[in-house]
Design an enzyme around this catalytic site. Structure first.
Site, PDB file in Angstrom:
ATOM      1  N   SER A   1       0.834  -1.193   0.000  1.00  0.00           N
ATOM      2  CA  SER A   1       0.000   0.000   0.000  1.00  0.00           C
ATOM      3  C   SER A   1       0.871   1.246   0.000  1.00  0.00           C
ATOM      4  O   SER A   1       2.094   1.171   0.043  1.00  0.00           O
ATOM      5  CB  SER A   1      -0.908   0.004   1.225  1.00  0.00           C
ATOM      6  OG  SER A   1      -0.134   0.260   2.382  1.00  0.00           O
ATOM      7  N   LYS A   2       0.176   2.358  -0.042  1.00  0.00           N
ATOM      8  CA  LYS A   2       0.868   3.647  -0.161  1.00  0.00           C
ATOM      9  C   LYS A   2       1.972   3.848   0.873  1.00  0.00           C
ATOM     10  O   LYS A   2       2.997   4.427   0.582  1.00  0.00           O
ATOM     11  CB  LYS A   2      -0.139   4.801  -0.039  1.00  0.00           C
ATOM     12  CG  LYS A   2      -0.902   5.043  -1.321  1.00  0.00           C
ATOM     13  CD  LYS A   2      -1.730   6.302  -1.222  1.00  0.00           C
ATOM     14  CE  LYS A   2      -3.027   6.118  -0.479  1.00  0.00           C
ATOM     15  NZ  LYS A   2      -4.008   5.220  -1.076  1.00  0.00           N
TER      16      LYS A   2
END
Length: 474
Positions: free
Chosen positions: A244-245
């Site tokens: 994820s980010k």
RNA sequence: GCUCCCGUCGUCUAGGGGUCUAGGACACCGCCCUUUCAAGGCGGCGGCACGGGUUCGAAUCCCGUCGGGAGCGCCA
């Protein structure tokens, strides 16, 4: 029957590396089998879906070279189809309207969780009488439609990458197929679409395994043959949780902006979960298509390793045809204010791609070609503090001045530089290093003769003179 | 909590009962090359999660443990 596969992103954000890999696998399988690769936009989440995201995803797919044969189909344009099928199930008693509110469901969920049992829908609205329904509706409640999951028994299917998978109905609660806003849920829409689009193979991420029994139930309810499933493991971050980010860049568009090449990106993504029968790791798109097969998909999750991507990108920068790399580099040159002289820029690429890993890095490294200003940074200035530096600069001026208005090739520049070294009478490094500093303002870069060829002797002389003046004035 | 998935060098992986002293790639370390940084060449370090079985023989098959992940939504 010929193969038909699809990539079905939801337009709620940008295309991320996991999605891109799924798309790539689908694309390769379609091409390999001479089948069709279909793009379907799963935009039934009205809250979060945006047209910008849809456009961005398509742009990224094109950039990666994953061109679809059909679509994009949008689920919001097919709601009548879902509604019709949902009604059919209700009529046949296989689904029912549910009037529970979100708050009520959340409450039940919490309670089950605290009791230590699997949180699934209680079935509260399952056996409502007609009058119960009327009453709830008169309260202003709008129904969602739930699928009636059989009481006992189990369902199994053969996953192409994982083998036989089995699930008990008792673990699955009655799930919503049509929301109260009239739009289908994911699990319902996928089945309706995959069936009507004649999808033969569903290649998707691991996280959908648990959804598969629900979808199978729907296929069963309609008496349809389900497609074959291939659940690919997920891509994880360095901490082994779903990428994820917070792990850094996950958007494909970010890699494009960072100067990665689509061919390197594709190749790297392919290696995350697929391996060739031999030890080869570098493949052109044609080779990927030629070699790809579902049975060489890996079962274990893969950690995204930016390091290897970087290496591979550098490799592609060096191996790809010069013109191709140049084309890709143009936006980066423009951004940094390079003059748009194609012949010259191609030479720049030829020289600088040899020792950089991304297009952005390459252009950044080449910056001294178009900018030069004194004084240099203090750490650079340090290198000019030696007595022999002025001697080096003078020797350079003497040797190169006769060539001031001439085209000097890299090989001639090298000959002349050796002349400078001889004239100074010190070791090569002692001469060439300060000269590099003086001409480029940097400690690193390509061979000086390349640099001189690229900026031209006139410019080199001017720079040398300016540094000399600067040092003597000090 | 329940269900499911997954465990081979730090990372991606090959392997699917003997040919495994476990192969390759990235990273790392060293050497060479050299005009700096790279690139390139050569070499090195490094792994079958653990415990029980089955078997003449297990990284490979079975069971358990542990570890990691995902799902359990009117998100997809």
């Amino acid at each position: 029957m010929s193969v038909r596969v699809r990539f079905a992103p939801s337009p709620t954000g940008y295309l991320h590396v996991g999605g891109a890999r799924t798309a790539l696998f689908n694309y390769l399988f379609a091409k390999k089998t001479k089948g069709a690769f279909i793009l379907r936009i799963e935009d039934t989440d009205r809250e979060r879906s945006t047209v910008e995201a849809e456009k961005a995803i398509m742009e990224d797919l094109r950039w990666l070279g994953l061109h679809w044969d059909e679509g994009p189909y949008r689920q919001t344009e097919r709601v009548d189809l879902y509604r019709k099928h949902a009604e059919e199930l209700v009529q046949r008693g296989l689904a029912y309207p549910c009037y529970c509110t979100e708050a009520e469901i959340e409450e039940m969920r919490e309670e089950m969780l605290s009791l230590g049992i699997a949180p699934k829908y209680s079935g509260r609205c399952r056996n409502l009488s007609e009058s119960d329904r009327k009453k709830l509706e008169s309260e202003g409640r709008v129904a969602a439609i739930r699928f009636k999951v059989p009481e006992g028994g189990e369902i199994s299917f053969k996953d192409i990458v994982r083998g036989e998978l089995k699930f008990r109905f008792s673990d699955i609660g009655d799930f919503v197929i049509m929301r109260s806003d009239g739009l289908p849920t994911y699990n319902f829409a996928v089945v309706i679409d995959d069936h009507h689009m004649n999808i033969t193979h569903v290649i998707r991420a691991d996280e959908h395994i648990a959804n598969t029994p629900k979808q199978l139930l729907i296929y069963q309810a309609f008496g349809w043959d389900p497609p074959q499933f291939a659940h690919v493991s997920m891509i994880l971050g360095p901490d082994r949780s779903k990428l994820s980010k917070r792990h850094g860049a996950v958007a494909i568009s970010q890699y494009r902006k960072d100067g990665y090449l689509p061919s390197a990106m594709d190749n790297y993504l392919l290696l995350l979960g697929w391996s060739s029968p031999d030890d080869r790791e570098i493949f052109s798109m044609d080779e990927m298509i030629e070699l790809f097969s579902l049975d060489r998909l890996s079962r274990n999750p893969a950690i995204f390793d930016i390091n290897k991507l970087r290496w591979m990108n550098g490799y592609y920068m060096r191996k790809l045809p010069l013109d191709e790399v140049y084309e890709q580099a143009i936006p980066f040159f423009l951004e940094k204010g390079f003059p748009m002289n194609a012949d010259w820029l191609k030479k720049v690429v030829a020289v600088y791609r040899e020792h950089t890993s991304t297009l952005r890095e390459m252009v950044e490294e080449a910056l001294p070609l178009i900018s030069f200003s004194l004084p240099f940074d203090s750490s650079i200035e340090e290198e000019l503090k030696f007595d022999h530096v002025t001697q080096v600069l003078k020797a350079f001026l003497e040797v190169f001045t006769p060539y001031k208005y001439k085209e000097v090739s890299a090989s001639l520049a090298w000959e002349l530089l050796k002349g400078v070294v001889d004239r100074v009478g010190l070791k090569r490094g002692k001469v060439l290093f300060p000269l590099r500093i003086a001409l480029t303002g940097r400690k690193t870069g390509p061979e000086l003769y390349h640099f001189i060829e690229l900026i031209g002797v006139k410019e080199a002389l001017e720079r040398a003179q300016r540094v000399l003046d600067y040092l003597e004035r000090r």
